[in-house]
Design an enzyme around this catalytic site. Structure first.
Site, mmCIF file in Angstrom:
data_model
loop_
_atom_site.group_PDB
_atom_site.id
_atom_site.type_symbol
_atom_site.label_atom_id
_atom_site.label_comp_id
_atom_site.label_asym_id
_atom_site.label_seq_id
_atom_site.Cartn_x
_atom_site.Cartn_y
_atom_site.Cartn_z
ATOM 1 N N TYR A 301 30.537 -130.533 12.982
ATOM 2 C CA TYR A 301 29.414 -130.502 13.916
ATOM 3 C C TYR A 301 29.466 -131.744 14.789
ATOM 4 O O TYR A 301 29.101 -132.836 14.364
ATOM 5 C CB TYR A 301 28.102 -130.452 13.133
ATOM 6 N N TYR A 351 27.206 -126.025 23.657
ATOM 7 C CA TYR A 351 26.325 -126.344 22.539
ATOM 8 C C TYR A 351 25.662 -125.084 22.021
ATOM 9 O O TYR A 351 24.906 -124.434 22.731
ATOM 10 C CB TYR A 351 25.268 -127.372 22.955
#
Lengths: 422, 173
Positions: A301, A351
């Site tokens: 991440y 994103y």
């Protein structure tokens, strides 16, 4: 009394290899979609159904996550003519993808439904900016939030900064070492036609970009985009009837927390430079029956360059404290020992709150990443394994992947997948 | 009635059922830092919670705590989110290890109390002051009033304490 850290959280191992991701899909990654999240969700789910070779009748479960910024499952199912036997709309962000995949396995195993479509639809640039500006900064501040937002301590970068700085203090990690994460991910994105940012960056570009919140420069921070993404989970038997090869789920961990593992409580338990992966690793590796050395590619991440470095370290891909050396060694780049975020991830591709790194690893395990390599007469990509700019991004011989989700330093999720042995 | 006040352009609200936060911030308004002390464990905790994280005990007393400690880590913000912080950049959020209960109940646990770095008069500090503060800097608590019965705890450099020669700072100035 046993400490929380000593608790054996390992789940039953008999589900190893029994479930798979059979379809993945996404919208384009844009800024200014001019479309509702509902419209984006149906687009991404349709692409995932197409990828799986499934119809609306094949899906009877739906899971999604959001933070007051998206559309709920019944509306999306209605639009697509899907009759649901199970759905759940979950509150949450970065640590949700792998956690929801685990929930999908659980509800299928319980006999509640057969196939689950997981989606995240967000206008993360044009409506609710994840960075906390715009609508998010105008939200009233109540009760517990006063202890952080009252101090102008609100965005993810601001909230995580003490962890990042303490890692530099504890281990001598440098800004230049961590900047290599952006260098690697931008290299990967340059070979991804759908990436929002395709420009390759250098270490100097990163450390000379303006400071947002020390230690974060602008280029240490991810992009904010408008998009939807979808992952379809089903049993291995059903997955083998699908159009593309299944990515077989070996183990999953969902929202594993450090002690006091809330976003503004986790500093009460140190070392604060240790993140939740320290605990999650003891679930995913034993349950998959493998160790970090068996993993060919990682998907971490990368809300920030630092989050990738911290996760790779606490999941055991290098020794604790050596994350700076590891990410700057070339290991995480295409052509390196264990490439990370081969699509460009949140720093460059788009994103999606964790979804796109799972989508990418699914395609990598199939040997079918969507780079610019030509398609052969058999309809398959003819990968060149030439990683120069604009070229290939398929990793050779991928057998096993790890995804490392992050909510904040105190909470994370993870998953290990394997290529189908058949 | 909720307690509500505007501070730095933000409307801060404490609901009337939120007894823990009401008491915490009320003590701050009186100029004395208080924390909850679990009756069973005898341990202090921060920020306010509904039970003791070590014993699950829901019984506690509010006890006065000395607001002194050393910076454990920090955030130094150059790009603010809330509009009123724009004229204050750069500003620091400090995470401070209190001297009280340090290393208890285990070596990795401490009362780490957040707050901005302010002057002794509770104003945001100048950039030169920020450059003198880092991990290890000794600080003491100051308060800023939000409204009657509601103040925020903050930190200022402890002029009376022995300071580390070179507190650790992010290397790129």
């Amino acid at each position: 009394m046993a400490l929380q850290s000593d608790t054996d959280a390992a789940t039953p191992k008999f589900l190893r290899g029994k479930y798979a991701i059979c379809g993945v899909g996404e919208t384009t990654y844009r800024r200014g979609s001019q479309e509702s999240t509902r419209n984006l969700a149906t687009w991404a789910i349709n692409n995932a159904l197409e990828d799986a070779g499934m119809t609306a009748d094949d899906v009877d479960g739906m899971l999604d996550y959001s933070g007051n910024d998206s559309v709920f499952a019944p509306q999306v199912a209605n639009d697509l003519g899907i009759r649901l036997n199970f759905y759940m709309d979950v509150h949450g962000g970065g640590s949700s993808t792998e956690a929801l995949i685990g929930i999908a396995i659980g509800v299928i195993e319980a006999g509640m439904c057969k196939t689950v479509a997981i989606y995240r639809a967000m206008n993360g640039y044009s409506q609710v900016r994840i960075g906390g500006t715009g609508a998010r900064s105008a939200v009233p501040i109540n009760g517990d939030q006063i202890h952080h937002r009252g101090y102008g301590w609100q965005s993810a970068g601001q909230m995580f900064a003490p962890t990042f700085l303490r890692h530099m203090y504890d281990y001598g990690t440098t800004p230049e070492q961590v900047a290599h994460v952006k260098v690697a991910h931008s290299k990967h994105a340059s070979n991804n036609p759908k990436a929002y940012y395709k420009t390759r960056y250098t270490v100097e570009d990163v450390v000379n970009s303006r400071i947002i919140c020390k230690p974060l420069h602008l280029l240490d921070c991810c992009v904010e985009t408008d998009n939807a993404t979808c992952i379809i989970v089903t049993s291995i038997d059903r997955a083998r009837d699908c159009k593309n090869a299944p990515a077989v789920i070996q183990s999953v961990a969902g929202r594993v927390c450090k002690p006091r593992g809330d976003i503004h409580l986790h500093y009460q338990h140190g070392p604060i430079s240790t993140v939740a992966g320290h605990y999650a690793k003891d679930i995913i590796f034993p349950n998959a029956g493998v160790g970090p050395k068996d993993i060919d590619i990682t998907g971490s991440y990368d809300a920030f360059t630092f989050t990738t470095m911290l996760q790779l370290e606490d999941y055991g891909f290098c020794e604790k404290g050596e994350g700076g050396d590891y990410v700057s060694s070339g290991a995480i780049e295409l052509g390196g020992r264990r490439p990370n975020n081969t699509s460009g991830g949140h720093l460059c591709e788009g994103y999606t709150h964790g979804m796109n790194m799972v989508i990418e690893n699914t395609r990598q395990l199939r040997g079918e990443v969507d780079d610019s390599c030509p398609v052969g007469p058999d309809g398959k990509k003819q990968h060149t394994y030439d990683y120069s700019e604009g070229g290939c991004r398929q990793v050779k011989g991928v057998e096993m992947s790890a995804n490392l989700g992050w909510a904040h330093p105190g909470a994370g999720s993870a998953m290990i997948m394997a290529k189908d042995a058949r | 009635m909720p307690i509500q006040g505007e501070y730095m352009g933000m409307m801060l609200t404490i609901d009337d059922v939120d007894q823990e936060n009401r008491e915490f911030f009320r003590h701050c308004a009186e100029g004395t830092f208080h924390l909850q002390k679990g009756k069973e464990s005898g341990l202090l905790r921060y920020p306010p919670t509904t039970a003791c994280p070590w014993t699950r005990d829901r019984e506690y007393d509010w006890v006065p705590v000395e607001g002194k400690g050393a910076v454990h880590s920090y955030a130094e913000v150059h790009h603010p989110i809330q509009p009123a912080f724009r004229e204050k950049v750069p500003y620091m959020v400090l995470v401070v290890d209190l001297d009280t209960q340090l290393g208890q109940p285990t070596e990795h646990e401490a009362l780490r109390v957040a707050g901005n770095l302010l002057t002794a008069d509770s104003e945001f500090v100048l950039p030169e002051t920020i450059k003198s503060v880092g991990i290890g800097t000794r600080v003491r608590m100051v308060f800023t009033e939000v409204t009657e019965g509601f103040a925020l705890p903050h930190w200022t450099i402890d002029e009376d304490a022995e300071q580390p020669e070179n507190p650790w700072r992010y290397p790129q100035e």
